[in-house]
Structures are given as structure tokens and as C-alpha cells.
Design an enzyme around this catalytic site. Structure first.
Site, PDB file in Angstrom:
ATOM      1  N   ASN A  88       1.409  -2.315   5.610  1.00 44.01           N
ATOM      2  CA  ASN A  88       0.542  -1.116   5.284  1.00 44.01           C
ATOM      3  C   ASN A  88      -0.846  -1.153   4.755  1.00 44.01           C
ATOM      4  OD1 ASN A  88       0.108   1.944   5.710  1.00 44.01           O
ATOM      5  ND2 ASN A  88       0.151   1.616   3.423  1.00 44.01           N
ATOM      6  N   GLY A 127       0.786  -1.367  -0.021  1.00 47.37           N
ATOM      7  CA  GLY A 127      -0.085  -0.152   0.036  1.00 47.37           C
ATOM      8  C   GLY A 127       0.816   1.173   0.039  1.00 47.37           C
ATOM      9  N   ALA A 128       1.890   1.008  -0.743  1.00 47.32           N
ATOM     10  CA  ALA A 128       2.830   2.368  -0.767  1.00 47.32           C
ATOM     11  C   ALA A 128       2.395   3.482  -1.649  1.00 47.32           C
ATOM     12  CB  ALA A 128       4.229   1.793  -1.368  1.00 47.32           C
ATOM     13  N   GLY A 157      -0.579   8.086   1.236  1.00 49.02           N
ATOM     14  CA  GLY A 157      -0.967   8.466   2.916  1.00 49.02           C
ATOM     15  C   GLY A 157       0.209   7.648   3.517  1.00 49.02           C
ATOM     16  N   ILE A 158       0.033   6.951   4.513  1.00 52.64           N
ATOM     17  CA  ILE A 158       0.926   6.565   5.383  1.00 52.64           C
ATOM     18  C   ILE A 158       2.054   5.540   4.621  1.00 52.64           C
ATOM     19  CG2 ILE A 158       1.335   5.000   7.486  1.00 52.64           C
ATOM     20  CD1 ILE A 158      -1.414   5.857   8.315  1.00 52.64           C
ATOM     21  N   TYR A 200     -14.977  -3.744   9.713  1.00 52.78           N
ATOM     22  CA  TYR A 200     -13.609  -3.136   9.597  1.00 52.78           C
ATOM     23  C   TYR A 200     -12.831  -3.345  11.156  1.00 52.78           C
ATOM     24  CZ  TYR A 200      -9.901   0.086   9.494  1.00 52.78           C
ATOM     25  OH  TYR A 200      -8.557   0.631   9.662  1.00 52.78           O
ATOM     26  N   ASP A 243      -1.240  -6.626  -5.866  1.00 53.97           N
ATOM     27  CA  ASP A 243      -2.360  -6.452  -5.396  1.00 53.97           C
ATOM     28  C   ASP A 243      -2.529  -7.385  -4.098  1.00 53.97           C
ATOM     29  OD1 ASP A 243      -5.140  -6.579  -4.567  1.00 53.97           O
ATOM     30  OD2 ASP A 243      -5.797  -6.826  -6.519  1.00 53.97           O
ATOM     31  N   LYS A 295      -9.113  -5.630  12.127  1.00 56.19           N
ATOM     32  CA  LYS A 295      -8.131  -4.937  12.797  1.00 56.19           C
ATOM     33  C   LYS A 295      -7.826  -5.570  14.281  1.00 56.19           C
ATOM     34  CE  LYS A 295      -6.949  -2.372   9.637  1.00 56.19           C
ATOM     35  NZ  LYS A 295      -5.876  -2.383   8.967  1.00 56.19           N
TER      36      LYS A 295
END
Length: 198
Positions: free
Chosen positions: A88, A13-14, A17-18, A157, A61, A161
Site C-alpha cells: 500500500n 504504509g499502514a 488512509g487506505i 508519479y 521505511d 504506477k
């Protein structure tokens, strides 16, 4: 971080955002970063000309096992292997439990739980195979992994987590039992229902 200079980190997830911030921070510290995202052109835009670390943008993905396995194979074939994994990638879909389509749940579980688990398995196996005993696995998690949510629309969600937190503890115990020095950690963030980190 000095010991990781010139070594390889894989960040999922680069593209924004974070994940983008982590990618660039590692590059500035001299870590070579494989940035994985579906939108690889956004990862390419993160390159820092003056950073000592090298960026390797890779299309991938994390909701698909074949895509994850292909990414890890590319890293092994081209960079020897992963020394740091930053899980991430994550998605939030806020829909009521009593009316949400199954596909929404499946997408969150595939990315937030299964994708994270497959990436972790592949990274740990790669480290063990190469004799890397100072590797690091970091899960970027949500604060809702520790406390109940206010409304039902975020319950699925939050459950993903919670799963990340439990998986991290299980991984830690597994590594301790193996007498491994590979470290694991979690960084909790607050995600607003709009999907924006706070």
C-alpha cells in the site's frame, strides 16, 4: 477470507488512509496484521480491542532495503512468515518534469517501485520456503497506471504506477510458470494532486 483467519498479513504504509482501513478490515476478519510505517505510533492507534486479529505495529521505511529486510526477518522470527502482502505504501510528488529535483523522482521510485518490488520478492520467497501455496500479494495502485495524465507535473508519479501494473503482470506470469497457486492482484484508486485518495 475464512481460510486466512489466524494467519499473517503484512501491510505497508499502514499508518493512515487506505493502509489503515485495510489493516483494520483484516483485523476484523481475524487476520493477524503486521502494519509497517515510518510513524509506528499511528499504527499502534489502529488496534481494535474487539477484533479477533492481532495487530503488530512495526516501524519501517519501504524506501530502504535494509528496513524492509529487517521487517521480514522480524516476521519470520516472531510469526513464522507472511501469508498476505498488501503493498500500500506510495507517495505522490507533483512537480514539472522540466524542473523537478532528482531527489523527488528518486523518492517516488524508491517507494512506489523498488520498495514494492523488494517487499514482493521477500514475501514470495518466504511463502515458497514455507510451502504456502495459497498466499496473496495485492498492489494498491493508482488509476493513472492505466491512462495518461493531463499535465506534466504528474507524469513521473504516473510512470511509477505504470511500472506497478507491468510488475504485477510479470509476477503473475512468473508464478504461473512455476505452477504456483499464490495469487496476485491490484486495486486501483484515484489520487488527487493534493495526495488524497478519492
Amino acid at each position: 477470507m475464512e481460510r486466512y483467519r489466524g494467519r499473517v498479513a503484512l501491510v505497508t504504509g499502514a499508518s493512515a488512509g487506505i493502509g489503515a482501513a485495510i489493516t483494520q478490515a483484516l483485523l476484523r476478519r481475524g487476520v493477524d496484521v503486521v502494519g509497517i510505517a515510518r510513524r509506528v505510533e499511528r499504527v499502534q492507534a489502529l488496534e481494535l480491542k474487539d477484533a479477533p486479529g492481532k495487530l503488530y505495529p512495526l516501524q519501517g521505511d519501504v524506501s530502504r532495503e535494509d528496513s524492509i529486510l529487517a521487517a521480514f526477518k522480524w516476521v519470520r522470527d516472531n510469526l513464522s512468515g507472511v501469508d498476505i502482502l498488501v503493498n500500500n505504501a506510495g507517495i505522490l510528488i507533483d512537480e514539472e518534469l522540466t524542473s523537478a529535483p532528482t531527489e523527488s523522482w528518486r523518492r517516488m521510485l524508491d517507494v512506489n517501485v523498488l520498495g514494492l518490488s523488494i517487499c514482493t520478492r521477500e514475501a514470495i520467497q518466504d511463502m515458497v520456503r514455507r510451502g504456502v501455496d495459497d498466499g496473496f500479494v495485492i498492489h494498491i495502485n493508482g488509476i493513472w497506471g492505466h491512462s495518461p495524465v493531463a499535465g506534466g507535473e504528474l507524469a513521473m508519479y504516473a510512470s511509477t504506477k505504470h511500472a506497478v501494473r507491468v510488475l504485477l503482470e510479470g509476477l503473475r506470469k512468473d508464478l504461473v510458470a512455476r505452477k504456483s497457486n499464490i495469487r496476485v492482484g491490484v486495486h486501483d484508486i484515484i489520487i488527487l494532486p493534493t495526495g488524497n485518495p478519492m
